[in-house]
Design a protein around this motif. Structure first.
Motif, PDB file in Angstrom:
ATOM      1  N   ASN A 147      27.698   1.149  72.149  1.00 41.07           N
ATOM      2  CA  ASN A 147      28.305   0.845  73.443  1.00 41.07           C
ATOM      3  C   ASN A 147      27.252   0.710  74.562  1.00 41.07           C
ATOM      4  N   LEU A 148      26.219   1.571  74.507  1.00 45.70           N
ATOM      5  CA  LEU A 148      25.136   1.451  75.496  1.00 45.70           C
ATOM      6  C   LEU A 148      24.379   0.133  75.331  1.00 45.70           C
TER       7      LEU A 148
ATOM      8  N   ILE B 147      17.323   0.232  80.963  1.00 47.12           N
ATOM      9  CA  ILE B 147      17.544   1.161  79.854  1.00 47.12           C
ATOM     10  C   ILE B 147      18.607   2.174  80.249  1.00 47.12           C
ATOM     11  N   ALA B 148      19.404   2.548  79.271  1.00 46.49           N
ATOM     12  CA  ALA B 148      20.407   3.613  79.430  1.00 46.49           C
ATOM     13  C   ALA B 148      20.260   4.543  78.234  1.00 46.49           C
TER      14      ALA B 148
ATOM     15  N   CYS C 190      20.810   5.559  72.834  1.00 48.89           N
ATOM     16  CA  CYS C 190      20.050   4.719  73.773  1.00 48.89           C
ATOM     17  C   CYS C 190      20.494   3.275  73.619  1.00 48.89           C
ATOM     18  N   SER C 191      20.342   2.528  74.726  1.00 48.86           N
ATOM     19  CA  SER C 191      20.688   1.114  74.675  1.00 48.86           C
ATOM     20  C   SER C 191      19.680   0.324  73.844  1.00 48.86           C
ATOM     21  N   SER C 192      18.491   0.895  73.641  1.00 49.80           N
ATOM     22  CA  SER C 192      17.479   0.306  72.760  1.00 49.80           C
ATOM     23  C   SER C 192      17.278   1.256  71.584  1.00 49.80           C
TER      24      SER C 192
ATOM     25  N   LEU D 148      19.411   6.417  83.574  1.00 50.44           N
ATOM     26  CA  LEU D 148      19.524   4.964  83.792  1.00 50.44           C
ATOM     27  C   LEU D 148      18.319   4.475  84.602  1.00 50.44           C
ATOM     28  N   VAL D 149      17.845   3.323  84.223  1.00 49.44           N
ATOM     29  CA  VAL D 149      16.757   2.664  84.963  1.00 49.44           C
ATOM     30  C   VAL D 149      17.210   1.225  85.257  1.00 49.44           C
TER      31      VAL D 149
END
Length: 473
Positions: A83-84, A95-96, A108-110, A168-169
């Motif tokens: 989901n991220l 990035i999350a 992580c989103s990555s 979050l960035v």
């Protein structure tokens, strides 16, 4: 081009410079406003995205804990990472990551950052700020390259003892790049429009004003130098056209006055010449004849005294000699005032007689040269040419300290040329600045005939006066 440049170049250049400077300042202000607006948008977007992702992370973590703990709920963590990853395409989201209390990445989103310490991921800066306290963080930061980022940390607190966080960035670099690009496009378009307007202004000033003024100035200059008899009008309906018309009327009035002056001066010269001729004839026919009669009487008296009173005969002889000299001077004066060859035999014989008389009276060698016979010269022209030659010869005798004088008369192309040369000391600088009265009279006589007079030095040195008058073949 002289400095400063003409106004037709200077004004458009200054306007172009001012336009570019004002456009650049507007660019800087617009860019600052755009960056501030974009940063607010990023911060607002970061707040909204963080709230939704925090709720999503709490849901998955609660599901994982419900399945027997985080280790047993790996499926839920995997679903959370998926989901991220789906949210990675959110604008400006770099990035999350969901980390535990020790900073280990749980989801992580990555995918490449899962299971690693937060210090090793792009979320290192936000983790350094978040681990100080378990509170919500929303702040901006600037990277070394000047790009702005938004750092956000949301405490999840799934359980009372849980210390998980959502990091979050949001990268502001794309927004900055877009703002710069938009601002540069506006600057380019503004500069192009200003340059086009300045070009149109230059074309208007150059072709509409400067070129026409230059044409008018050239016409006025040619008129002032005597190379034109009138001023050509400049077309148009503005002040330049009115100025050209005013100059044209002025030159017409000047031409009329010049024509009247020439006619008046010609009449004065003719009157003076007639008066000189009359006085010459009176001296020759009146006083000269009377003096001749008196001389004959004295000579007769001298003959009688020699026979009757020789003592008085010598006095009569002295009187006769003095009267003979006086009679010679009267005849010379009358011939100078009214040269008989000029009126009876024409210009060539008069100039030849002038040369012979100069040789006899001065002892200098004076020659007259005429390669071909000159015909059909008017009386006024012949009189003016003779007087010019007479004045030039007198000047050479008085000032040149010469040994030889030459009088030349010939036809060259469409001109009749009269030249008076001497081998003396040369012409002083005064004639170039107006000269004496004799020089001015010679020049005026030449202008009356519609010709031109030149002065200078011949190749052998000395002085040369040359008069050119129109003489069609």
């Amino acid at each position: 081009m002289n400095f400063p440049p003409p106004l037709r170049f200077l004004i458009p250049a200054l306007l172009l410079l001012l336009g570019i400077v004002s456009t650049w300042l507007d660019y800087e202000l617009d860019l600052a406003n755009d960056l501030e607006r974009d940063f607010k948008d990023v911060s607002t977007q970061a707040e909204a995205t963080g709230v939704r992702l925090a709720a999503l992370a709490r849901h998955h973590l609660a599901q994982a804990l419900g399945q027997g703990g985080l280790k047993a709920g790996q499926g839920e963590l995997k679903a959370l990472s998926d989901n991220l990853s789906d949210w990675k395409h959110e604008p400006w989201l770099s990035i999350a990551a969901v980390v535990d209390e020790n900073g280990k990445v749980m989801a992580c989103s990555s995918v490449e950052w899962e299971g690693k310490a937060a210090e090793e991921t792009p979320a290192a800066q936000v983790w350094k700020r978040a681990r100080v306290g378990y509170t919500k963080i929303m702040e901006s930061s600037t990277l070394e390259g000047g790009d702005m980022i938004v750092l956000a940390a949301f405490p999840l607190q799934v359980t009372p003892q849980g210390r998980e966080r959502l990091l979050l960035v949001f990268d502001h670099a794309n927004a900055v790049a877009h703002a710069h690009q938009d601002a540069r496009q506006r600057v380019a378009w503004s500069a192009a429009v200003i340059a086009l307007m300045c070009l149109c202004l230059w074309a208007t000033l150059h072709f509409g004003v400067a070129t026409r003024l230059e044409r008018l100035a050239r016409s006025v200059r040619e008129f002032g130098e005597g190379r034109a008899i009138s001023i050509d009008p400049v077309r148009g309906g503005d002040e330049v056209h009115e100025l050209s018309q005013a100059f044209r009327k002025m030159t017409q009035r000047l031409a009329d006055r010049e024509r009247e002056r020439n006619e008046l001066e010609r009449a004065v010269i003719d009157s003076a010449e007639n008066e000189r001729r009359r006085i010459g004839h009176e001296l020759h026919d009146g006083i000269g004849q009377q003096l001749t009669a008196v001389l004959m009487a004295i000579n007769g008296l001298h003959a009688e005294l020699q026979a009757s009173a020789p003592a008085f005969a010598e006095h009569a002889q002295h009187a006769s000699q003095s009267l003979s000299a006086t009679l010679a001077e009267v005849r010379a004066l009358s011939h100078g005032l009214a040269p008989v060859p000029l009126w009876d035999q024409g210009l060539e014989h008069a100039l030849q007689a002038l040369a012979d008389a100069t040789t006899r009276s001065s002892g200098l060698r004076c020659v007259f040269e005429c390669p071909e016979h000159i015909k059909e010269v008017s009386e006024a022209t012949a009189c003016n040419l003779y007087r010019i030659a007479q004045e030039a010869v007198n000047n050479a005798l008085k000032h040149a300290d010469s040994a030889e004088i030459r009088i030349g008369l010939e036809r060259r192309d469409a001109f009749l040329v009269l030249e008076i040369d001497d081998d003396g000391c040369g012409l002083p600088e005064a004639p170039a600045d107006g000269g004496g009265i004799g020089f001015r009279i010679m020049q005026h006589r030449t202008e009356v005939m519609g010709g031109r007079m030149e002065h200078g030095a011949p190749p052998a040195g000395g002085t040369r006066i040359a008069v050119y008058i129109p003489y069609p073949p």
